[in-house]
Each structure stands twice: as C-alpha cells, then as structure tokens.
Write a protein that holds these residues in place. Structure first.
Motif, mmCIF file in Angstrom:
data_model
loop_
_atom_site.group_PDB
_atom_site.id
_atom_site.type_symbol
_atom_site.label_atom_id
_atom_site.label_comp_id
_atom_site.label_asym_id
_atom_site.label_seq_id
_atom_site.Cartn_x
_atom_site.Cartn_y
_atom_site.Cartn_z
ATOM 1 N N LEU A 297 31.554 93.623 61.946
ATOM 2 C CA LEU A 297 30.591 93.976 62.994
ATOM 3 C C LEU A 297 29.301 94.397 62.310
ATOM 4 O O LEU A 297 29.301 95.323 61.485
ATOM 5 C CB LEU A 297 31.125 95.119 63.862
ATOM 6 C CG LEU A 297 30.228 95.583 65.011
ATOM 7 C CD1 LEU A 297 30.033 94.478 66.044
ATOM 8 C CD2 LEU A 297 30.807 96.834 65.672
ATOM 9 N N ALA A 298 28.197 93.732 62.632
ATOM 10 C CA ALA A 298 26.926 93.994 61.953
ATOM 11 C C ALA A 298 25.888 94.499 62.936
ATOM 12 O O ALA A 298 25.663 93.899 63.991
ATOM 13 C CB ALA A 298 26.413 92.721 61.281
ATOM 14 N N ASP A 299 25.231 95.597 62.576
ATOM 15 C CA ASP A 299 24.116 96.162 63.360
ATOM 16 C C ASP A 299 22.978 96.482 62.385
ATOM 17 O O ASP A 299 22.829 97.604 61.947
ATOM 18 C CB ASP A 299 24.574 97.410 64.098
ATOM 19 C CG ASP A 299 23.592 97.847 65.179
ATOM 20 O OD1 ASP A 299 22.375 97.611 65.010
ATOM 21 O OD2 ASP A 299 24.007 98.453 66.183
ATOM 22 N N VAL A 300 22.091 95.530 62.043
ATOM 23 C CA VAL A 300 22.251 94.138 62.343
ATOM 24 C C VAL A 300 21.834 93.303 61.107
ATOM 25 O O VAL A 300 21.013 92.422 61.200
ATOM 26 C CB VAL A 300 21.450 93.755 63.600
ATOM 27 C CG1 VAL A 300 19.962 93.898 63.361
ATOM 28 C CG2 VAL A 300 21.781 92.414 64.131
ATOM 29 N N PRO A 301 22.390 93.625 59.901
ATOM 30 C CA PRO A 301 22.097 92.807 58.722
ATOM 31 C C PRO A 301 22.721 91.420 58.842
ATOM 32 O O PRO A 301 23.820 91.279 59.378
ATOM 33 C CB PRO A 301 22.710 93.601 57.567
ATOM 34 C CG PRO A 301 23.757 94.447 58.188
ATOM 35 C CD PRO A 301 23.303 94.748 59.585
ATOM 36 N N TRP A 302 22.027 90.408 58.374
ATOM 37 C CA TRP A 302 22.513 89.036 58.506
ATOM 38 C C TRP A 302 23.413 88.609 57.362
ATOM 39 O O TRP A 302 24.296 87.753 57.549
ATOM 40 C CB TRP A 302 21.344 88.070 58.657
ATOM 41 C CG TRP A 302 20.405 87.995 57.487
ATOM 42 C CD1 TRP A 302 20.385 87.056 56.497
ATOM 43 C CD2 TRP A 302 19.342 88.903 57.178
ATOM 44 N NE1 TRP A 302 19.381 87.319 55.594
ATOM 45 C CE2 TRP A 302 18.721 88.452 55.989
ATOM 46 C CE3 TRP A 302 18.837 90.054 57.798
ATOM 47 C CZ2 TRP A 302 17.632 89.103 55.404
ATOM 48 C CZ3 TRP A 302 17.758 90.711 57.208
ATOM 49 C CH2 TRP A 302 17.169 90.234 56.036
ATOM 50 N N LEU A 303 23.243 89.197 56.173
ATOM 51 C CA LEU A 303 24.054 88.790 55.025
ATOM 52 C C LEU A 303 25.562 88.935 55.284
ATOM 53 O O LEU A 303 26.325 87.994 55.012
ATOM 54 C CB LEU A 303 23.639 89.589 53.785
ATOM 55 C CG LEU A 303 24.449 89.343 52.513
ATOM 56 C CD1 LEU A 303 24.231 87.919 51.997
ATOM 57 C CD2 LEU A 303 24.079 90.360 51.424
ATOM 58 N N PRO A 304 26.069 90.063 55.802
ATOM 59 C CA PRO A 304 27.517 90.160 56.048
ATOM 60 C C PRO A 304 28.010 89.155 57.093
ATOM 61 O O PRO A 304 29.155 88.698 57.006
ATOM 62 C CB PRO A 304 27.690 91.605 56.548
ATOM 63 C CG PRO A 304 26.505 92.334 56.015
ATOM 64 C CD PRO A 304 25.382 91.346 56.048
ATOM 65 N N LEU A 305 27.167 88.812 58.069
ATOM 66 C CA LEU A 305 27.559 87.797 59.052
ATOM 67 C C LEU A 305 27.752 86.445 58.371
ATOM 68 O O LEU A 305 28.716 85.716 58.650
ATOM 69 C CB LEU A 305 26.497 87.681 60.138
ATOM 70 C CG LEU A 305 26.280 88.901 61.033
ATOM 71 C CD1 LEU A 305 25.046 88.703 61.913
ATOM 72 C CD2 LEU A 305 27.507 89.165 61.908
#
Length: 387
Positions: free
Chosen positions: A109-117
């Motif tokens: 669950l990311a709030d809201v970095p894009w790298l972990p997604l």
C-alpha cells in the motif's frame, strides 16, 4: 498471519496521517497483522500513529518536494532531485524489488511513492495506491510545469496507472486520467474532547477560546515569536522556541501530541493540507487558513472544507503581523455544522481486505507445504541502509 507493506512519503506528516486510520482498521480486522513501514519519517512519530508491532525500514522511496518551511516550495531545486532519481531508477527498482521479494508481503500500500508500486508489480505482489494527490499531478500543475523532465513524468504516470487500484479519499485532486481510480469518503481520526482537562492544565479561563496552530511537519516556523501577547484566544503550539508567553502553551511541555488536543480546540490556524482539513471536518473545528498559493492540491481542499465547516482565509502578511482578531471573531460567531463522518476508513478497508485475505490463505498454504521463508517480527524498528 497477513503481512501489509506500507510505503509512505515523508513530505510533512500528512501522508502518514492519511494512511494511519486505515491501517488501524485493517489491524482490527486482521488480529496479528504484520505491518512493515518503509519511510524516512521519524520512527517515534510512526510508532505513535500506527498499530503496535510495527517494523520500520527507515528509508525514502521517493522525493517529495524541497520546502522553505510550511508555506514555500523550492520547485526548481526539487526538479533536479526528480531527474537524479530517474537517472538512477533501474538500480533503485532492482533493489526495491529484491526487498519486497525478501519481505514477501501480501499487499503493498503506497501513499504515494511510485517506486514501491512498480517494484511490487515486478515481484508479482498486489499493490494499491491510496492518496488525495499524486506526484505526477502535483508537478504537472506546479509553477515549473513547463520545465518537467519527460522521462520522470512518463514513468510516474505509467506506474500510478498500472497499480491494481488508485484509491482517492475525499477531498482529492481530480486525477481524471487514472483508469484504476476508486473514490471513497474522507479519511480522518476522531479524537476525544478533553477541553475541561486542557483548560485546567493550561490555566485558560472558560470564556477564552483555545486555538491550535498547526503547520506540522516543518521546523523553524514560529509566527508567535513576532506577535504581541493578547487575550482573545489561547494558542496551542507544538513548542515555544522563542520562550514562554501567557497566551500560549507548548503541547510538548504537557507531554501531549497534536492528536491529544485537537478535539479540545475551538478553532485551528493552519495551511491547507489533507490531514488537517479532513480532521477539522471530522472533529468539528473551524479553520483559519493561509494559502501556500502555488500548491495545486489547494483547489480541491479549500472549497470542500468551506462547504462543511466555518473557514476564513488570512493573508500571509496578516499572519506574520498577527492581524487575526477579525477573522477569529468571525469564526467564533459562525454556526458550526455537524461533524463529517470519516466513511473512507471502512470503505478503503473493504477494498483492501480481500487482498489481505487471499494473501493470508496463500501464505498459510505455503507454510503447510514447508515453503514459507519468513516469520513475523517484533516491534523493534529495523533500519535498512538508504539508497
């Protein structure tokens, strides 16, 4: 045991505050939920906001923005950092993917970095974004929109759009280009009213309103230092770096945090931000606000709260000069509507619960086969070298 991997931007405290109520609800639904937080946010703050048993990987996974205090954004300097991040992206992605494979969470669950997604997608792990903004739209609507590096923007847009869901809690930026967007209600914590106790501890008479000054997450901003003492309100601030004064109390001196006093206040002075605005609506607090002016999210936040709670704008010049008496009087005499319900908490948990349930069943099956390669962790903060 289900395992949730939470990645949070440490741009102020708002992203953690936004995600925290949802994490508490998930922990209630999944007893023993294993929570791993990846963020360079202060570990003490993380522990105070999230359920016990947290493991923190104390490193950043995105850039946020460089700031000059709570009201000024260093846009051009921030763009350099975004370009540098993109130039090193493949190494970062490989490292993050390896980390997620090792941690083996059921959900990112990311709030809201894009790298972990992006890394979760590469690792085959379900990944969901939760936020009232995204960094692509913030940059696209910023004063430096004509200077944006195309590879950075293309990367962010593609990764956000490829997440299993992008959940937008009210009030959110439109983000109308997202194909995976789901809208939910507001997310905010509701706090107990301890007004009587607080007045006693601060020595505030019953007829004097208590006002919370909340520009959280950024140090060195102290308008009180320039104001004369007054008797219209009693200010609550995190600290009093310029020294004690009869019309103000440092919250930390009471051994308390902002959440401990929020519902005990009669009004709040702040900048527009998701956590502050949603909590004001949910805890019935009139708001005196100062625009940042160049912050794109304000267009969604300001009218939303104005429709639900008394608000009044003051200029930055009036703030620094302490010319607030008229605006404070207007808020104090305005009708106060009922509290807004934070329906987004359960709505988000409903969306995430099936992903954690499926992961838990999958992990249980793997354990019976003897193929599980990780165990639960205790509440010790774990630090991984930053990248």
């Amino acid at each position: 045991m289900s395992h949730l991997f939470l990645a949070v931007t440490a741009h102020g405290y708002g992203h953690l505050a936004q995600a925290a109520p949802v994490i508490h609800e998930l922990a209630r639904r999944f007893p023993g939920l294993r929570i791993t937080l990846q963020s360079d946010i202060d570990p003490g703050l993380a522990r105070s906001r999230l359920p016990p048993g947290l493991t923190q990987i104390q490193e950043a996974t995105d850039i946020g923005l460089l700031m000059d205090g709570p009201l000024g954004t260093r846009w051009s300097e921030s763009l350099i950092r975004y370009a540098d991040f993109e130039a090193d992206y493949e190494r970062r992605l490989a490292r993050e993917t390896s980390l997620l494979r090792r941690e083996a969470p059921d959900l990112v669950l990311a709030d809201v970095p894009w790298l972990p997604l992006d890394a979760a997608r590469r690792a085959g792990i379900p990944a969901v974004a939760l936020c009232s903004l995204n960094w692509y739209d913030i940059l696209l609507e910023s004063p430096v929109a004509d200077q944006l590096p195309a590879p950075v923007m293309e990367r962010m847009r593609a990764v956000y759009a490829a997440a299993e869901r992008f959940i937008r809690p009210a009030p959110s930026m439109p983000m109308s280009w997202l194909p995976n967007a789901i809208d939910v209600g507001p997310i905010a914590s509701r706090y107990p009213d301890r007004r009587k106790e607080l007045r006693s501890r601060c020595g505030v008479p019953p007829d004097r309103p208590i006002a919370l000054m909340q520009f959280g997450g950024f140090q060195g901003f102290d308008p009180l230092a320039m104001w004369p003492e007054q008797d219209q309100v009693h200010w609550l601030v995190q600290d009093l770096p310029a020294g004690s004064r009869r019309d103000a109390t440092g919250i930390s001196s009471l051994g308390l945090r902002v959440p401990d006093v929020m519902s005990s206040c009669d009004l709040m002075l702040c900048k527009p931000g998701y956590g502050t605005y949603s909590e004001a609506a949910v805890n019935r607090i009139p708001v005196l606000y100062v625009r940042r002016g160049d912050w794109p999210e304000e267009a969604a936040l300001i009218p939303w709260l104005a429709e639900r709670m008394p608000t009044r704008e003051v200029t930055r010049e009036d703030l620094l000069a302490g010319h607030l008496a008229e605006a404070i009087h207007a808020l104090r005499t305005a009708d106060r509507p009922p509290a807004v319900e934070p329906t987004g908490i359960e709505e988000v948990a409903d969306l995430l619960e099936p992903l954690l349930e499926h992961g838990s069943r999958r992990a249980g099956h793997a354990s019976r086969l003897g193929s599980a390669d990780w165990t639960g962790t205790s509440s010790v903060t774990s630090v991984v070298d930053g990248s």
